[in-house]
Design a protein around this motif. Structure first.
Motif, PDB file in Angstrom:
ATOM      1  N   VAL A   1       5.559   3.269   9.552  1.00  0.00           N
ATOM      2  CA  VAL A   1       6.591   2.357   9.046  1.00  0.00           C
ATOM      3  C   VAL A   1       7.333   3.005   7.882  1.00  0.00           C
ATOM      4  O   VAL A   1       8.562   2.914   7.778  1.00  0.00           O
ATOM      5  CB  VAL A   1       5.965   1.013   8.622  1.00  0.00           C
ATOM      6  CG1 VAL A   1       6.957   0.166   7.843  1.00  0.00           C
ATOM      7  CG2 VAL A   1       5.479   0.244   9.846  1.00  0.00           C
ATOM      8  N   GLU A   2       6.597   3.677   6.995  1.00  0.00           N
ATOM      9  CA  GLU A   2       7.264   4.389   5.903  1.00  0.00           C
ATOM     10  C   GLU A   2       8.149   5.508   6.436  1.00  0.00           C
ATOM     11  O   GLU A   2       9.281   5.712   5.973  1.00  0.00           O
ATOM     12  CB  GLU A   2       6.235   4.961   4.936  1.00  0.00           C
ATOM     13  CG  GLU A   2       6.877   5.709   3.769  1.00  0.00           C
ATOM     14  CD  GLU A   2       5.872   6.301   2.803  1.00  0.00           C
ATOM     15  OE1 GLU A   2       6.301   6.956   1.834  1.00  0.00           O
ATOM     16  OE2 GLU A   2       4.659   6.106   3.004  1.00  0.00           O
ATOM     17  N   LEU A   3       7.659   6.219   7.439  1.00  0.00           N
ATOM     18  CA  LEU A   3       8.400   7.355   8.003  1.00  0.00           C
ATOM     19  C   LEU A   3       9.730   6.919   8.599  1.00  0.00           C
ATOM     20  O   LEU A   3      10.733   7.640   8.497  1.00  0.00           O
ATOM     21  CB  LEU A   3       7.541   8.043   9.070  1.00  0.00           C
ATOM     22  CG  LEU A   3       8.133   9.290   9.739  1.00  0.00           C
ATOM     23  CD1 LEU A   3       8.291  10.414   8.722  1.00  0.00           C
ATOM     24  CD2 LEU A   3       7.243   9.731  10.900  1.00  0.00           C
ATOM     25  N   ILE A   4       9.777   5.734   9.208  1.00  0.00           N
ATOM     26  CA  ILE A   4      11.010   5.278   9.855  1.00  0.00           C
ATOM     27  C   ILE A   4      11.855   4.393   8.929  1.00  0.00           C
ATOM     28  O   ILE A   4      12.782   3.721   9.385  1.00  0.00           O
ATOM     29  CB  ILE A   4      10.708   4.535  11.177  1.00  0.00           C
ATOM     30  CG1 ILE A   4       9.816   3.317  10.942  1.00  0.00           C
ATOM     31  CG2 ILE A   4      10.057   5.488  12.177  1.00  0.00           C
ATOM     32  CD1 ILE A   4       9.494   2.533  12.223  1.00  0.00           C
ATOM     33  N   GLY A   5      11.535   4.410   7.645  1.00  0.00           N
ATOM     34  CA  GLY A   5      12.385   3.752   6.668  1.00  0.00           C
ATOM     35  C   GLY A   5      12.028   2.326   6.344  1.00  0.00           C
ATOM     36  O   GLY A   5      12.841   1.598   5.760  1.00  0.00           O
ATOM     37  N   GLY A   6      10.835   1.892   6.675  1.00  0.00           N
ATOM     38  CA  GLY A   6      10.421   0.516   6.440  1.00  0.00           C
ATOM     39  C   GLY A   6       9.961   0.267   5.021  1.00  0.00           C
ATOM     40  O   GLY A   6       9.983   1.158   4.168  1.00  0.00           O
ATOM     41  N   PRO A   7       9.500  -0.960   4.746  1.00  0.00           N
ATOM     42  CA  PRO A   7       9.150  -1.376   3.380  1.00  0.00           C
ATOM     43  C   PRO A   7       7.763  -0.916   2.926  1.00  0.00           C
ATOM     44  O   PRO A   7       6.949  -1.704   2.453  1.00  0.00           O
ATOM     45  CB  PRO A   7       9.230  -2.901   3.466  1.00  0.00           C
ATOM     46  CG  PRO A   7       8.854  -3.202   4.880  1.00  0.00           C
ATOM     47  CD  PRO A   7       9.416  -2.083   5.704  1.00  0.00           C
ATOM     48  N   VAL A   8       7.463   0.356   3.089  1.00  0.00           N
ATOM     49  CA  VAL A   8       6.225   0.968   2.605  1.00  0.00           C
ATOM     50  C   VAL A   8       6.622   2.254   1.894  1.00  0.00           C
ATOM     51  O   VAL A   8       7.520   2.966   2.351  1.00  0.00           O
ATOM     52  CB  VAL A   8       5.255   1.282   3.766  1.00  0.00           C
ATOM     53  CG1 VAL A   8       4.010   1.977   3.250  1.00  0.00           C
ATOM     54  CG2 VAL A   8       4.888   0.027   4.530  1.00  0.00           C
ATOM     55  N   LYS A   9       5.968   2.571   0.789  1.00  0.00           N
ATOM     56  CA  LYS A   9       6.277   3.817   0.091  1.00  0.00           C
ATOM     57  C   LYS A   9       5.001   4.423  -0.490  1.00  0.00           C
ATOM     58  O   LYS A   9       4.016   3.725  -0.733  1.00  0.00           O
ATOM     59  CB  LYS A   9       7.286   3.587  -1.027  1.00  0.00           C
ATOM     60  CG  LYS A   9       6.765   2.748  -2.184  1.00  0.00           C
ATOM     61  CD  LYS A   9       7.793   2.642  -3.304  1.00  0.00           C
ATOM     62  CE  LYS A   9       7.252   1.833  -4.479  1.00  0.00           C
ATOM     63  NZ  LYS A   9       8.199   1.744  -5.598  1.00  0.00           N
TER      64      LYS A   9
ATOM     65  N   GLN B   1      11.664  -5.046  -0.979  1.00  0.00           N
ATOM     66  CA  GLN B   1      10.842  -4.274  -1.921  1.00  0.00           C
ATOM     67  C   GLN B   1       9.790  -3.509  -1.140  1.00  0.00           C
ATOM     68  O   GLN B   1       9.072  -4.063  -0.328  1.00  0.00           O
ATOM     69  CB  GLN B   1      10.171  -5.205  -2.922  1.00  0.00           C
ATOM     70  CG  GLN B   1       9.313  -4.457  -3.926  1.00  0.00           C
ATOM     71  CD  GLN B   1       8.677  -5.402  -4.915  1.00  0.00           C
ATOM     72  OE1 GLN B   1       9.017  -6.568  -4.960  1.00  0.00           O
ATOM     73  NE2 GLN B   1       7.764  -4.892  -5.696  1.00  0.00           N
ATOM     74  N   ALA B   2       9.725  -2.207  -1.352  1.00  0.00           N
ATOM     75  CA  ALA B   2       8.780  -1.389  -0.610  1.00  0.00           C
ATOM     76  C   ALA B   2       7.361  -1.628  -1.113  1.00  0.00           C
ATOM     77  O   ALA B   2       7.129  -2.015  -2.248  1.00  0.00           O
ATOM     78  CB  ALA B   2       9.141   0.088  -0.752  1.00  0.00           C
ATOM     79  N   VAL B   3       6.404  -1.370  -0.213  1.00  0.00           N
ATOM     80  CA  VAL B   3       4.995  -1.555  -0.534  1.00  0.00           C
ATOM     81  C   VAL B   3       4.358  -0.200  -0.753  1.00  0.00           C
ATOM     82  O   VAL B   3       4.383   0.652   0.126  1.00  0.00           O
ATOM     83  CB  VAL B   3       4.280  -2.287   0.618  1.00  0.00           C
ATOM     84  CG1 VAL B   3       2.809  -2.442   0.293  1.00  0.00           C
ATOM     85  CG2 VAL B   3       4.911  -3.648   0.832  1.00  0.00           C
ATOM     86  N   SER B   4       3.778   0.005  -1.905  1.00  0.00           N
ATOM     87  CA  SER B   4       3.124   1.267  -2.212  1.00  0.00           C
ATOM     88  C   SER B   4       1.785   1.361  -1.502  1.00  0.00           C
ATOM     89  O   SER B   4       1.152   0.358  -1.208  1.00  0.00           O
ATOM     90  CB  SER B   4       2.909   1.382  -3.719  1.00  0.00           C
ATOM     91  OG  SER B   4       2.033   2.445  -4.027  1.00  0.00           O
ATOM     92  N   ALA B   5       1.344   2.592  -1.261  1.00  0.00           N
ATOM     93  CA  ALA B   5       0.044   2.782  -0.616  1.00  0.00           C
ATOM     94  C   ALA B   5      -1.085   2.248  -1.470  1.00  0.00           C
ATOM     95  O   ALA B   5      -2.099   1.792  -0.966  1.00  0.00           O
ATOM     96  CB  ALA B   5      -0.173   4.269  -0.345  1.00  0.00           C
ATOM     97  N   CYS B   6      -0.951   2.344  -2.777  1.00  0.00           N
ATOM     98  CA  CYS B   6      -2.009   1.891  -3.671  1.00  0.00           C
ATOM     99  C   CYS B   6      -1.711   0.537  -4.289  1.00  0.00           C
ATOM    100  O   CYS B   6      -2.585  -0.088  -4.854  1.00  0.00           O
ATOM    101  CB  CYS B   6      -2.237   2.907  -4.793  1.00  0.00           C
ATOM    102  SG  CYS B   6      -2.994   4.429  -4.213  1.00  0.00           S
ATOM    103  N   THR B   7      -0.456   0.107  -4.237  1.00  0.00           N
ATOM    104  CA  THR B   7      -0.095  -1.180  -4.805  1.00  0.00           C
ATOM    105  C   THR B   7       0.207  -2.128  -3.670  1.00  0.00           C
ATOM    106  O   THR B   7       1.068  -1.842  -2.848  1.00  0.00           O
ATOM    107  CB  THR B   7       1.140  -1.046  -5.711  1.00  0.00           C
ATOM    108  OG1 THR B   7       0.867  -0.059  -6.699  1.00  0.00           O
ATOM    109  CG2 THR B   7       1.446  -2.374  -6.376  1.00  0.00           C
ATOM    110  N   PRO B   8      -0.500  -3.257  -3.558  1.00  0.00           N
ATOM    111  CA  PRO B   8      -0.352  -4.150  -2.424  1.00  0.00           C
ATOM    112  C   PRO B   8       0.969  -4.894  -2.473  1.00  0.00           C
ATOM    113  O   PRO B   8       1.660  -4.893  -3.489  1.00  0.00           O
ATOM    114  CB  PRO B   8      -1.521  -5.120  -2.609  1.00  0.00           C
ATOM    115  CG  PRO B   8      -1.706  -5.153  -4.087  1.00  0.00           C
ATOM    116  CD  PRO B   8      -1.420  -3.763  -4.561  1.00  0.00           C
TER     117      PRO B   8
END
Length: 447
Positions: A104-112, A1-8
């Motif tokens: 991490v988001e740029l390389i496809g990791g669990p951050v969005k 599950q990706a992690v949003s910038a505003c949602t922890p």
């Protein structure tokens, strides 16, 4: 599950408590109203507030010259603000952390949801919070704090390498405890991140000042307006952003399962890198605290161990100690710990110890310290202290991290790290408090 910038990550969402119960005046068949996701404005306010209190606490402790409790005070304010505001903005409070998450988001990791305008807005409010905090403590003391080496003997390479290493540690721990899917949910994320400040403030801080955060460097330097332009802060910011990028890269290596096409299980290379990184940070923190004559060495060293255990325990088991690896192997409680794997762990740990000792010796221009008994004590006393406290450390590891009966899902890192505080204060004045062959070999390499 990706992690949003505003949602922890789920670890921070779980801190919000249960959903609000329906009011007695509401119809009984109406479902309770759930909290909405934080707005971008609330995220930015949270980042400003958290960063402001972090830098204000830094400034107050530096101005008051609190060498004993200052690092603990600063690490603690970071910890409590993360627990309080992580559920809103993610609790970055540091442009280098935001940068690492963006990569991490740029390389496809669990951050969005962070790349683009949000990332730059986070940077803007973090830096604004730092500058506002700088002028706030300046209004109390009528002068500011300059950023840079703490003594003339330290130059660009000395301070640069420490800002890179400990900012890397901070960003790397954030990624592993708050983003890595294997570690969610958890309740230790705040103390693990704050523990990095406990680790770096005393040893590294005695050389470079211990910023580890572009908002700290810029906030202190810009509010120190006697020179009307920032001096060291641009260099510090460059080092810190490089560290954030390095942390994102290492996160990709040790957490390939979090990225598209990655291995579902930790590869042997990821395990060895995990053991190397954790042992390196432990031994480096030992050496820097000793050379700085830190008044809180035991706690600082224990915190480095605790934070890296929380970060990497789900990758390699986070032994960071050949004695612990041997104990786990002989216990028979870890079926995946084969003799071949144990040998690889020990090799990575010993190599990291030697490299860490060369690093702190380089920082202090060749200075080091010997390994051996303190004055008035012989090998017998050293043997008793080292055997008993290494026994305690290994036994606690087996109890809280290996045993299925007494293991602790949230307190394991704190318990293991506390063993270093126990032994470092009780036995360190006699034997030096190694309790770890990688530490002993590292100290002997340059001592």
């Amino acid at each position: 599950q990706a992690v949003s910038a505003c949602t922890p990550p789920r670890s921070t969402r779980d801190c919000r408590g249960p959903p609000r119960r329906a009011s007695r005046t509401e119809p009984p068949n109406r479902a309770p109203r759930m909290a909405k996701d934080p707005t971008l404005l609330s995220c930015l306010v949270a980042e400003f507030v958290g960063t402001f209190f972090l830098i204000f606490t830094v400034g107050m402790n530096v101005e008051l010259k609190d060498t004993v409790w200052g690092g603990i005070s600063i690490g603690s304010v970071l910890m409590v603000c993360i627990y309080a505001l992580g559920g809103i903005s993610g609790g970055h409070f540091n442009p280098a952390v935001t940068f690492a998450l963006g990569i991490v988001e740029l390389i496809g990791g669990p951050v969005k949801g962070l790349l683009g305008r949000k990332l730059f807005l986070y940077w803007a409010v973090q830096i604004a919070g730092g500058i506002a905090a700088g002028f706030c403590y300046r209004s109390i003391f009528a002068h500011g704090i300059s950023v840079g080496p703490t003594a003339a003997e330290f130059g660009v390479p000395n301070v640069g390498i420490l800002e890179i290493i400990y900012t890397f540690m901070l960003c790397f721990v954030v990624l592993n405890v708050a983003v890595a899917q294997e570690n969610q949910p958890n309740q230790y994320f705040g103390i693990a991140i704050g523990g990095v400040i406990f680790a770096g403030a005393y040893g590294a801080g005695a050389v470079c000042g211990g910023c580890f955060n572009p908002a700290v460097a810029l906030g202190l330097d810009i509010s120190h307006i006697n020179h009307f332009y920032p001096k060291w802060s641009p260099f510090y910011v460059l080092c810190q952003l490089m560290a954030g990028a390095l942390a994102a890269g290492c996160f990709r290596l040790v957490r390939s399962s979090n990225f598209p096409g990655g291995n579902k299980e930790s590869s042997e290379g990821a395990r060895l890198l995990s053991e190397f990184l954790g042992t390196y940070m432990l031994v480096l923190t030992v050496g820097l605290n000793v050379l700085a004559k830190s008044p809180a060495a035991g706690y600082s060293i224990a915190s480095s161990l605790m934070s890296m255990i929380y970060a990497l325990g789900s990758v390699s088991g986070a032994h960071f100690n050949p004695a612990v690896t041997l104990a786990v192997l002989l216990s028979g409680r870890a079926p995946d710990m084969t003799l071949r794997r144990a040998a690889g762990y020990v090799g990575a740990q010993l190599t990291a110890g030697k490299l860490a000792s060369m690093t702190y010796s380089f920082v202090y221009s060749g200075q080091s310290f010997p390994l051996g008994p303190a004055a008035g004590f012989g090998l017998g006393a050293v043997g008793v202290v080292e055997v008993l406290f290494t026994l305690l450390l290994s036994f606690i590891v087996l109890s809280v991290a290996v045993s299925t009966t007494t293991n602790s899902s949230n307190k394991f890192g704190f318990c293991i790290g506390a063993c270093v505080t126990v032994g470092g204060n009780a036995g360190g004045p006699i034997s030096g408090g190694a309790f770890n062959p990688a530490v002993a070999l590292g100290l002997a390499t340059t001592g």
